[in-house]
Enzyme design. Structure first.
Site, PDB file in Angstrom:
ATOM      1  N   LEU A 218       2.931  -1.261   5.054  1.00 52.40           N
ATOM      2  CA  LEU A 218       2.376   0.024   5.473  1.00 52.40           C
ATOM      3  C   LEU A 218       3.508   1.036   5.535  1.00 52.40           C
ATOM      4  CD1 LEU A 218       0.039   1.764   6.590  1.00 52.40           C
ATOM      5  CD2 LEU A 218       0.641   0.937   8.874  1.00 52.40           C
TER       6      LEU A 218
ATOM      7  N   ILE B  55       7.062  -2.601   7.288  1.00 50.50           N
ATOM      8  CA  ILE B  55       6.978  -1.146   7.327  1.00 50.50           C
ATOM      9  C   ILE B  55       7.825  -0.599   6.190  1.00 50.50           C
ATOM     10  CG2 ILE B  55       7.293   0.924   8.714  1.00 50.50           C
ATOM     11  CD1 ILE B  55       5.217  -1.085   9.833  1.00 50.50           C
ATOM     12  N   LYS B  56       7.215   0.263   5.378  1.00 50.70           N
ATOM     13  CA  LYS B  56       7.922   0.811   4.215  1.00 50.70           C
ATOM     14  C   LYS B  56       8.698   2.070   4.603  1.00 50.70           C
ATOM     15  CE  LYS B  56       5.847   0.757   0.140  1.00 50.70           C
ATOM     16  NZ  LYS B  56       4.812   0.933  -0.925  1.00 50.70           N
ATOM     17  N   VAL B  57       9.975   2.068   4.247  1.00 54.34           N
ATOM     18  CA  VAL B  57      10.861   3.208   4.493  1.00 54.34           C
ATOM     19  C   VAL B  57      11.573   3.515   3.181  1.00 54.34           C
ATOM     20  CG1 VAL B  57      12.841   4.074   5.808  1.00 54.34           C
ATOM     21  CG2 VAL B  57      11.195   2.535   6.900  1.00 54.34           C
TER      22      VAL B  57
ATOM     23  N   SER C 178       0.857  -1.188   0.000  1.00 54.66           N
ATOM     24  CA  SER C 178       0.000   0.000   0.000  1.00 54.66           C
ATOM     25  C   SER C 178       0.888   1.231   0.000  1.00 54.66           C
ATOM     26  CB  SER C 178      -0.905   0.009   1.234  1.00 54.66           C
ATOM     27  OG  SER C 178      -0.144   0.251   2.408  1.00 54.66           O
TER      28      SER C 178
END
Length: 974
Positions: A120, A151-153, A55
């Site tokens: 996310l 977790i997207k970074v 997402s």
């Protein structure tokens, strides 16, 4: 794809499922509520072999703005004043992510933690903020609380250290926005570093999952545009053919060579040692794989990038297209020499791949941030607020130079990304210094508390009116007196109610002047002191209590002091003043809140009790104020939050060198500047930092101002001043930063109290100081106490020796200033005489970005102010510096903090005088004149201790004559 529609029945051999035989997992780059709840996601998992989801803000924005599926959920959050748009979005997104993760958990388990993940993203505003990314990723990981979440970074220069740290803590990470092979290798190295650190702490490395999201189609879109630009101009057939041969090939070539690097990195001995402990490789995930060019095959970015240990995340349309006509094959390792030739040809036509990928990374961060803006706007728009109409507040606008505007937007993004408005309302002390700030935020909620007790204020107002008082005299200093003064001067006398006067000076002449205006037998005295131990209110009370006793007498037989019935106290519970008020049978005691400091107390009893006594409609006033309180809540988008935006502007300006704020107020609300002056100076001026407020400085032409100013124009719409309008317009045209606030009605003044309190707190956070203490005010009080105590013991203040006596003037200063001035006078002596030489030398110390402060310990009256203003304006116009004017000891409880604790950029001229007629303080040896002298000397000593450039000029008892002469001397030496 319509997620709720029935997809085509899978063919006997579904190309999507076939991908698994080549080692590639297909993920869906899409999420929406109905996809999760209709059974569609489960069908994709079962029939199409879907193995994960990603997402991003754009996906959520389309889901929220493009459907009504989130209305009920957002409606349920409408009453949550503690949530801003980002907070509401997070709750919404986390719910969807958790539900998707639960549906994918069987995949996670069956693939032994290789697949089954949902991603996310941290706030895109944190793309260049390492610590912010770490903090937010930790928080999201903990809140989602699912093992199969990533977790997207972003893989920016600032993101890579965050990625390394987060992986070392065992947090699954999806690294996004990768375009360059070199950056990919940095990311892979950070992954290995992180896993090694996690293993070293005893962590189970088999639980760590990570993908490196490498973007594809955006590369071809940009490169093709650059090639087409060349083709339009190219005439050489061979070169033209070479350019055409590159079209549509660079993204896939770049991807293949990146995958080659993946194979090399994850076959190294270093990695094999981790693999032996159960670690799984960080797979390359192909992102942005929908085809943008209609001339290209719509599934080419899947078909040409198939290989073992890879993921391809695709949007719904691409998923459908590949199911329909995709042709899987092991393509990723085909023709690597051809890929290298494509990259070499690209360089050969003058296109530098690093320039391409740097631009795409920078554009990607901005596009994600823009999408996040749209997402938050969609959340705000779709949150029904029928019970909470848009607050009606005094409009605010700003005109800022480009560099300042850019810096403000950067800080705005930081406040938005880090949820700092929410943290402010949650009393989070770490917004400032992490000391005791949380104990001083009671002012945030006091308006609601006052409205809940509005009947008590009305009852008190009726009592005062019926008692027949002609006057009210408020005895207080600083935060206890400045708000009542603003109200008294703005609203004037209400018919049927007594007139409100303020006493905040120890000057004997001023006390006598105030007393002459009063009929003591018909005067109500308000002794206002938060701590109850402040010197001035206590001695005012002693003096006037005795005077009232002499006037009305007392009736001890009835155990009720007649004098006491003329007094009320406003003080904190348990203070010394409470004890005094109880002992002397005061008419009332109103209590302050210990969680509100003096300068933030305008809307508490310290401001509202005097307001009620003078006949102000406090219910109406507070109801109007509540509109601003609501507008400043965490639920308001940061860019629409009036108090926060004002604070971001003035705080950012101060950090960039514009640390003087010129306050321009319409004549009808002119005294508001005095209240703002205290709030800003005392809150921000410490630790060598601060904002110096400039009040009552007449506007000049643009050329008399330096680049250290910002201007705030608070305009009363019902009674504007045409000259002010013209001057402000000229300043804006010259490029000066201007903030405009339009006050529609004087009953909206409470909105300004709250707006500026929020703004000052925000500015203090940006400056990195505690916006709620006043350490240097206390230092001056301590010295004054020492001097008055000595007077009580010896009957005199310590002797002092002037550095010069001439023509009725005496000059005083400390040793260092005396030496510096003597040296300057010696080097630039003129025939004007020592007095002029000293004044000239002192004022010559003013440089660019300095300010001049004129501190007059004389009676505050129109004549004296006119003369001091003339002197001040002479300095402003000749030296082109900001100028301040304060009357002592009043300013000690206001700007005095910034003068001593703020930036060492002030040049101070203190003016003292002999008192023509002193006034005793009942019960003390010292007099009011002695107290004033002690305060002036204490003030100067602390200025000297702080190494300020300061000189004191002592006049005789004819103050008007002395000020007239001093003003003339300054004009002559400049």
């Amino acid at each position: 794809m319509n997620p709720v529609s029935t997809l085509e029945t899978a063919k006997a051999v579904n190309p999507l499922i076939q991908l698994q035989t080549f080692g590639q997992s297909i993920w869906l780059d899409y999420i929406r509520r109905d996809l999760l709840k209709s059974g569609e996601l489960q069908r994709l998992i079962t029939e199409d072999g879907l193995r994960g989801m990603t997402s991003n803000p754009a996906i959520f924005e389309k889901a929220i703005a493009g459907s009504t599926q989130y209305h009920d959920f957002l409606d349920s959050l409408a009453g949550r004043a503690d949530l801003d748009a980002k907070g509401r979005y997070e709750l919404l997104a986390i719910r969807d992510i958790q539900d998707a993760a639960d549906l994918l958990r069987p995949v996670y388990q069956s693939t032994k933690k290789r697949d089954g993940y949902v991603s996310l993203e941290v706030s895109p505003y944190l793309g260049h903020d390492t610590n912010g990314s770490i903090e937010e990723a930790r928080r999201l990981w903990k809140t989602v609380a699912r093992e199969n979440v990533m977790i997207k970074v972003p893989g920016t220069a600032e993101g890579i250290p965050a990625i390394r740290q987060l992986l070392s803590e065992g947090i699954n990470i999806n690294i996004t926005l990768l375009f360059a092979q070199g950056v990919y290798e940095e990311v892979a190295a950070a992954f290995i570093d992180g896993v090694e650190k996690f293993a070293a702490t005893g962590g189970d490395v088999s639980k760590i999952a990570s993908v490196a999201s490498f973007f594809i189609s955006r590369i071809d879109t940009l490169v093709d545009s650059l090639i087409n630009d060349q083709l339009k101009k190219e005439t050489d057939a061979a070169r033209k053919a070479k350019l055409q041969s590159i079209l549509g090939k660079v993204a896939i070539a770049n991807g293949k060579l990146t995958y080659e690097a993946y194979q090399r990195i994850f076959s190294s001995p270093r990695w094999k040692a981790l693999a032996a402990k159960g670690a799984q490789t960080q797979r390359v995930l192909w992102a942005s794989t929908s085809t943008k060019n209609p001339n290209y095959r719509d599934v080419m970015y899947i078909e040409e990038l198939i290989g073992p240990d890879t993921v391809n995340t695709v949007p719904p349309a691409t998923l459908e297209a590949f199911r329909d006509h995709g042709k899987p094959r092991l393509s990723l390792t085909e023709d690597l020499d051809g890929a290298r030739k494509t990259m070499a040809d690209l360089a050969g036509v003058g296109i530098v791949m690093k320039d391409v990928t740097d631009k795409l990374t920078a554009d990607g961060v901005k596009l994600f941030a823009d999408a996040f803006d749209a997402l938050l706007a969609a959340v705000e728009k779709n949150t029904k607020r029928s019970t909470t109409p848009t607050p009606k507040t005094n409009p605010q606008s700003a005109s800022l130079p480009a560099d300042l505007d850019t810096a403000v937007k950067k800080n705005l993004n930081d406040w938005r990304a880090s949820g700092k408005v929410r943290r402010l309302w949650q009393h989070d002390a770490s917004l400032w210094t992490g000391e005791d700030e949380a104990n001083w935020l009671g002012w945030l909620d006091v308006t609601d508390e006052q409205l809940a007790n509005a009947a008590k204020l009305k009852e008190f107002a009726d009592e005062v009116k019926s008692a027949g008082y002609s006057d009210i005299l408020l005895l207080g200093m600083g935060g206890s007196s400045l708000c009542p003064e603003v109200l008294a001067l703005t609203f004037g006398q209400t018919p049927g109610f007594p007139r409100l006067h303020i006493l905040d000076s120890t000057d004997p002449a001023q006390i006598r002047s105030v007393e002459k205006k009063l009929d003591l037998a018909k005067t109500l005295f308000i002794v206002s002191s938060k701590s109850g131990s402040t010197l001035e209110p206590n001695i005012y009370k002693q003096y006037f209590f005795e005077r009232v006793q002499q006037t009305v007498g007392s009736n001890k037989d009835k155990d009720k002091d007649k004098a006491g019935s003329h007094f009320i106290a406003i003080t904190d519970p348990g203070s010394k003043m409470q004890l005094v008020a109880e002992r002397d049978h005061f008419r009332h005691i109103f209590y302050g809140l210990p969680s509100i400091g003096g300068r933030y107390s305008a809307l508490s009893n310290f401001g509202m009790v005097p307001a009620a006594a003078m006949g102000l409609d406090t219910g109406k006033f507070l109801t109007r104020t509540k509109e601003m309180v609501d507008a400043c809540q965490a639920s308001t988008p940061v860019e629409q939050n009036p108090g926060v935006m004002l604070g971001l502007i003035i705080g950012t300006a101060a950090k960039r060198g514009r640390d003087k704020i010129t306050l321009i107020t319409s004549p009808g609300i002119g005294d508001l500047g005095a209240w703002l002056e205290q709030l800003i100076a005392e809150s921000t001026g410490k630790l060598g930092k601060g904002i110096i407020p400039v009040d009552r400085e007449a506007l000049g032409a643009p050329e008399v101002y330096g680049n250290d100013r910002i201007f705030a124009y608070v305009r009363l719409e019902s009674a504007p001043d045409a000259a002010q309008d013209a001057s402000v317009a000229a300043l804006e045209k010259a490029g000066n930063p201007i903030v405009r606030i339009a006050v529609s009605d004087i009953y909206n003044l409470g909105q300004e109290f709250f707006r500026w309190e929020i703004a000052t707190a925000v500015a203090g956070s940006i400056l990195g100081i505690n916006a709620f203490n006043q350490p240097d005010v206390e230092a001056s009080k301590i010295v004054t106490k020492q001097l008055t105590s000595e007077y009580e013991l010896t009957g005199s203040l310590p002797p002092e020796k002037p550095i010069l006596e001439e023509a009725g003037f005496k000059l005083f200063t400390d040793g260092k200033n005396a030496a510096d001035l003597a040296k300057a006078v010696g080097a630039n002596a003129s025939s004007d005489g020592p007095l002029k030489n000293y004044l000239r030398a002192h004022l010559a110390r003013l440089g660019a970005s300095d300010y001049f402060a004129l501190l007059g310990y004389v009676e505050m009256n129109a004549e004296h102010e006119s003369l001091l203003q003339s002197l001040r304006m002479t300095v402003r116009d000749r030296k082109h510096v900001a100028t301040c004017l304060g009357f002592g000891p009043r300013f000690l409880h206001s700007t005095g903090q910034a003068y001593k604790g703020g930036p060492n950029s002030g040049v101070f001229l203190q003016v003292t005088c002999d008192d023509a007629q002193d006034l005793p303080v009942p019960g003390q040896k010292y007099t009011f004149g002695v107290v004033k002298a002690a305060q002036a000397r204490g003030d100067f000593q602390v200025l000297a201790d702080r190494k300020r450039r300061a000189l004191r000029v002592h006049l005789g008892s004819d103050v008007k004559a002395g000020l007239t002469k001093l003003t003339e001397l300054v004009k002559q030496v400049l």
